[in-house]
Design a protein around this motif. Sequence first.
Motif, PDB file in Angstrom:
ATOM      1  N   VAL A 114       0.912  -1.019  -0.030  1.00 57.13           N
ATOM      2  CA  VAL A 114      -0.006   0.077  -0.021  1.00 57.13           C
ATOM      3  C   VAL A 114       0.918   1.359   0.089  1.00 57.13           C
ATOM      4  O   VAL A 114       1.805   1.152   0.777  1.00 57.13           O
ATOM      5  CB  VAL A 114      -1.021   0.031   1.204  1.00 57.13           C
ATOM      6  N   TRP A 115       0.712   2.031  -1.090  1.00 56.10           N
ATOM      7  CA  TRP A 115       1.664   3.245  -0.953  1.00 56.10           C
ATOM      8  C   TRP A 115       0.676   4.394  -0.993  1.00 56.10           C
ATOM      9  O   TRP A 115      -0.645   4.771  -1.154  1.00 56.10           O
ATOM     10  CB  TRP A 115       2.022   3.274  -2.535  1.00 56.10           C
ATOM     11  N   VAL A 116       1.266   5.427  -0.199  1.00 55.45           N
ATOM     12  CA  VAL A 116       0.467   6.672   0.354  1.00 55.45           C
ATOM     13  C   VAL A 116       1.409   7.803  -0.362  1.00 55.45           C
ATOM     14  O   VAL A 116       2.736   7.931   0.067  1.00 55.45           O
ATOM     15  CB  VAL A 116       0.117   6.986   1.522  1.00 55.45           C
ATOM     16  N   VAL A 117       1.241   8.786  -0.995  1.00 56.62           N
ATOM     17  CA  VAL A 117       2.141  10.001  -1.579  1.00 56.62           C
ATOM     18  C   VAL A 117       1.242  11.313  -1.046  1.00 56.62           C
ATOM     19  O   VAL A 117      -0.077  11.718  -1.136  1.00 56.62           O
ATOM     20  CB  VAL A 117       1.650  10.175  -3.210  1.00 56.62           C
ATOM     21  N   GLY A 118       2.082  11.929  -0.411  1.00 55.25           N
ATOM     22  CA  GLY A 118       1.524  13.258   0.198  1.00 55.25           C
ATOM     23  C   GLY A 118       2.646  14.096   1.079  1.00 55.25           C
ATOM     24  O   GLY A 118       3.772  13.425   1.038  1.00 55.25           O
ATOM     25  N   ASP A 119       2.028  14.951   1.641  1.00 50.21           N
ATOM     26  CA  ASP A 119       2.844  15.574   2.880  1.00 50.21           C
ATOM     27  C   ASP A 119       2.334  15.307   4.303  1.00 50.21           C
ATOM     28  O   ASP A 119       1.373  14.442   4.342  1.00 50.21           O
ATOM     29  CB  ASP A 119       3.172  17.090   2.523  1.00 50.21           C
ATOM     30  N   LEU A 147      -6.953   5.953  -4.992  1.00 50.75           N
ATOM     31  CA  LEU A 147      -6.474   5.672  -6.647  1.00 50.75           C
ATOM     32  C   LEU A 147      -6.340   4.225  -6.577  1.00 50.75           C
ATOM     33  O   LEU A 147      -5.446   3.663  -6.155  1.00 50.75           O
ATOM     34  CB  LEU A 147      -5.326   6.518  -6.972  1.00 50.75           C
ATOM     35  N   CYS A 148      -7.134   3.423  -7.515  1.00 51.94           N
ATOM     36  CA  CYS A 148      -7.046   1.982  -7.890  1.00 51.94           C
ATOM     37  C   CYS A 148      -6.272   1.768  -8.975  1.00 51.94           C
ATOM     38  O   CYS A 148      -6.720   2.044  -9.966  1.00 51.94           O
ATOM     39  CB  CYS A 148      -8.486   1.305  -7.909  1.00 51.94           C
ATOM     40  N   THR A 149      -5.185   0.801  -8.756  1.00 54.60           N
ATOM     41  CA  THR A 149      -4.318   0.369  -9.818  1.00 54.60           C
ATOM     42  C   THR A 149      -5.176  -0.397 -10.799  1.00 54.60           C
ATOM     43  O   THR A 149      -4.933  -0.496 -12.131  1.00 54.60           O
ATOM     44  CB  THR A 149      -3.048   0.125  -9.562  1.00 54.60           C
ATOM     45  N   HIS A 150      -5.933  -1.077 -10.248  1.00 57.80           N
ATOM     46  CA  HIS A 150      -6.981  -2.048 -10.855  1.00 57.80           C
ATOM     47  C   HIS A 150      -8.037  -2.574 -10.033  1.00 57.80           C
ATOM     48  O   HIS A 150      -7.799  -2.281  -8.715  1.00 57.80           O
ATOM     49  CB  HIS A 150      -6.202  -3.103 -11.521  1.00 57.80           C
ATOM     50  N   VAL A 195      -3.870   7.751  -1.532  1.00 57.94           N
ATOM     51  CA  VAL A 195      -3.726   6.400  -1.188  1.00 57.94           C
ATOM     52  C   VAL A 195      -3.943   5.417  -2.489  1.00 57.94           C
ATOM     53  O   VAL A 195      -4.733   5.781  -3.295  1.00 57.94           O
ATOM     54  CB  VAL A 195      -4.822   5.869  -0.077  1.00 57.94           C
ATOM     55  N   ILE A 196      -2.727   4.815  -2.774  1.00 53.74           N
ATOM     56  CA  ILE A 196      -2.871   3.813  -3.948  1.00 53.74           C
ATOM     57  C   ILE A 196      -3.148   2.329  -3.512  1.00 53.74           C
ATOM     58  O   ILE A 196      -2.483   1.957  -2.708  1.00 53.74           O
ATOM     59  CB  ILE A 196      -1.638   3.986  -4.651  1.00 53.74           C
ATOM     60  N   ASP A 197      -4.561   2.119  -4.093  1.00 57.93           N
ATOM     61  CA  ASP A 197      -4.904   0.676  -3.504  1.00 57.93           C
ATOM     62  C   ASP A 197      -5.324   0.565  -2.124  1.00 57.93           C
ATOM     63  O   ASP A 197      -4.723   1.145  -1.173  1.00 57.93           O
ATOM     64  CB  ASP A 197      -3.985  -0.417  -4.053  1.00 57.93           C
ATOM     65  N   ALA A 198      -6.410  -0.272  -1.770  1.00 62.35           N
ATOM     66  CA  ALA A 198      -6.716  -0.425  -0.585  1.00 62.35           C
ATOM     67  C   ALA A 198      -7.155  -2.010  -0.417  1.00 62.35           C
ATOM     68  O   ALA A 198      -8.280  -2.360  -0.532  1.00 62.35           O
ATOM     69  CB  ALA A 198      -7.966   0.231  -0.124  1.00 62.35           C
ATOM     70  N   PRO A 199      -6.140  -2.749  -0.093  1.00 64.12           N
ATOM     71  CA  PRO A 199      -6.252  -4.126  -0.275  1.00 64.12           C
ATOM     72  C   PRO A 199      -7.135  -4.985   0.863  1.00 64.12           C
ATOM     73  O   PRO A 199      -7.976  -5.519   0.518  1.00 64.12           O
ATOM     74  CB  PRO A 199      -4.687  -4.839  -0.161  1.00 64.12           C
ATOM     75  N   HIS A 200      -6.527  -4.944   2.152  1.00 63.47           N
ATOM     76  CA  HIS A 200      -7.276  -6.161   3.091  1.00 63.47           C
ATOM     77  C   HIS A 200      -7.230  -5.289   4.497  1.00 63.47           C
ATOM     78  O   HIS A 200      -8.077  -5.971   5.014  1.00 63.47           O
ATOM     79  CB  HIS A 200      -6.214  -7.258   3.421  1.00 63.47           C
ATOM     80  N   ARG A 220     -10.506  -4.600  -1.877  1.00 64.26           N
ATOM     81  CA  ARG A 220     -11.370  -5.109  -1.117  1.00 64.26           C
ATOM     82  C   ARG A 220     -11.883  -4.222  -0.023  1.00 64.26           C
ATOM     83  O   ARG A 220     -13.208  -4.054   0.588  1.00 64.26           O
ATOM     84  CB  ARG A 220     -10.978  -6.532  -0.381  1.00 64.26           C
ATOM     85  N   VAL A 221     -10.987  -3.197   0.723  1.00 64.01           N
ATOM     86  CA  VAL A 221     -11.674  -2.243   1.749  1.00 64.01           C
ATOM     87  C   VAL A 221     -11.677  -0.932   1.233  1.00 64.01           C
ATOM     88  O   VAL A 221     -11.941  -0.309   2.133  1.00 64.01           O
ATOM     89  CB  VAL A 221     -10.614  -2.470   2.782  1.00 64.01           C
ATOM     90  N   ALA A 222     -11.618  -0.770   0.031  1.00 61.09           N
ATOM     91  CA  ALA A 222     -11.896   0.396  -0.718  1.00 61.09           C
ATOM     92  C   ALA A 222     -13.090   1.314  -0.105  1.00 61.09           C
ATOM     93  O   ALA A 222     -13.126   2.258   0.256  1.00 61.09           O
ATOM     94  CB  ALA A 222     -11.529   0.738  -2.291  1.00 61.09           C
ATOM     95  N   PRO A 223     -14.365   0.509  -0.302  1.00 62.54           N
ATOM     96  CA  PRO A 223     -15.519   1.161   0.182  1.00 62.54           C
ATOM     97  C   PRO A 223     -15.308   1.522   1.588  1.00 62.54           C
ATOM     98  O   PRO A 223     -16.011   2.859   1.905  1.00 62.54           O
ATOM     99  CB  PRO A 223     -16.656   0.239  -0.364  1.00 62.54           C
ATOM    100  N   ALA A 224     -14.953   0.795   2.405  1.00 60.33           N
ATOM    101  CA  ALA A 224     -14.866   0.998   3.783  1.00 60.33           C
ATOM    102  C   ALA A 224     -13.947   2.181   4.116  1.00 60.33           C
ATOM    103  O   ALA A 224     -14.326   2.991   4.823  1.00 60.33           O
ATOM    104  CB  ALA A 224     -14.690  -0.325   4.565  1.00 60.33           C
ATOM    105  N   LEU A 225     -12.816   2.095   3.602  1.00 64.59           N
ATOM    106  CA  LEU A 225     -11.743   2.959   4.042  1.00 64.59           C
ATOM    107  C   LEU A 225     -12.438   4.708   3.233  1.00 64.59           C
ATOM    108  O   LEU A 225     -11.934   5.573   4.004  1.00 64.59           O
ATOM    109  CB  LEU A 225     -10.512   2.615   3.112  1.00 64.59           C
ATOM    110  N   ALA A 226     -12.843   4.575   2.234  1.00 65.58           N
ATOM    111  CA  ALA A 226     -13.397   5.597   1.578  1.00 65.58           C
ATOM    112  C   ALA A 226     -14.457   6.364   2.589  1.00 65.58           C
ATOM    113  O   ALA A 226     -14.442   7.789   2.467  1.00 65.58           O
ATOM    114  CB  ALA A 226     -13.961   5.526   0.118  1.00 65.58           C
ATOM    115  N   GLU A 227     -15.169   5.536   3.108  1.00 63.98           N
ATOM    116  CA  GLU A 227     -16.270   5.884   3.848  1.00 63.98           C
ATOM    117  C   GLU A 227     -15.821   6.725   5.422  1.00 63.98           C
ATOM    118  O   GLU A 227     -15.934   7.607   5.805  1.00 63.98           O
ATOM    119  CB  GLU A 227     -17.175   5.076   4.404  1.00 63.98           C
TER     120      GLU A 227
END
Length: 208
Positions: free
Chosen positions: A27-32, A61-64, A38-43, A71-78
Amino acid sequence: MTARIDHTVTSGTFSLDGGTYDVDNNVWVVGDDQECVVIDAPHDAAAIRELVGGRHVRALLCTHAHDDHVRVAPALAEQVGAPVLLHPEDQVLWDLTHPDRKPDGELADGQVFQVAGIEVRVLHTPGHAPGAVCLHVPALATVFTGDTLFAGGPGATGRSYSDYDVIVSSIRDRLLPLPEETEVRPGHGESTTIGAVRSQFEEWVARG
């Protein structure tokens, strides 16, 4: 604030075509210190929230859309109040995991995100998945390649919605032209550089 890359690894499973496999995902995070993407939200949403800290998350941002990347993208987004963005050609894969929840927006080839004073550029790189993208951050000399490109070669193409010839073209046409010092940070495993990939690419292709 100076932009940086933060990283963690989460563990879980990947399922497609009737098989389930144990995987570790980057999981990669780009910022300050103030904002990030956030790039991908796996488990593990909690692990990603810990990495983010108190920063404002501008987007996921989902690479695919393989399940071990969203998997946890909707939960994390909320939880963090950020939109989930995916290339529309991967909607078919997204629907396998989240049939009742659509992404919040689309990623498009050439799209540019501003975060922490730098640019994150979207490169559509199909092959591993039809809507796979890589995310190029020139200011940090980095490209996040999801499952399109690894230190050991191109991503897998033996499952549904994948194509070996297409992924080879994506790497050759979209990634190899990047500066050779560009660090390749994939969705699984160790990083490499575009220069190292160039030196091995034709050998990889010959092996198929």
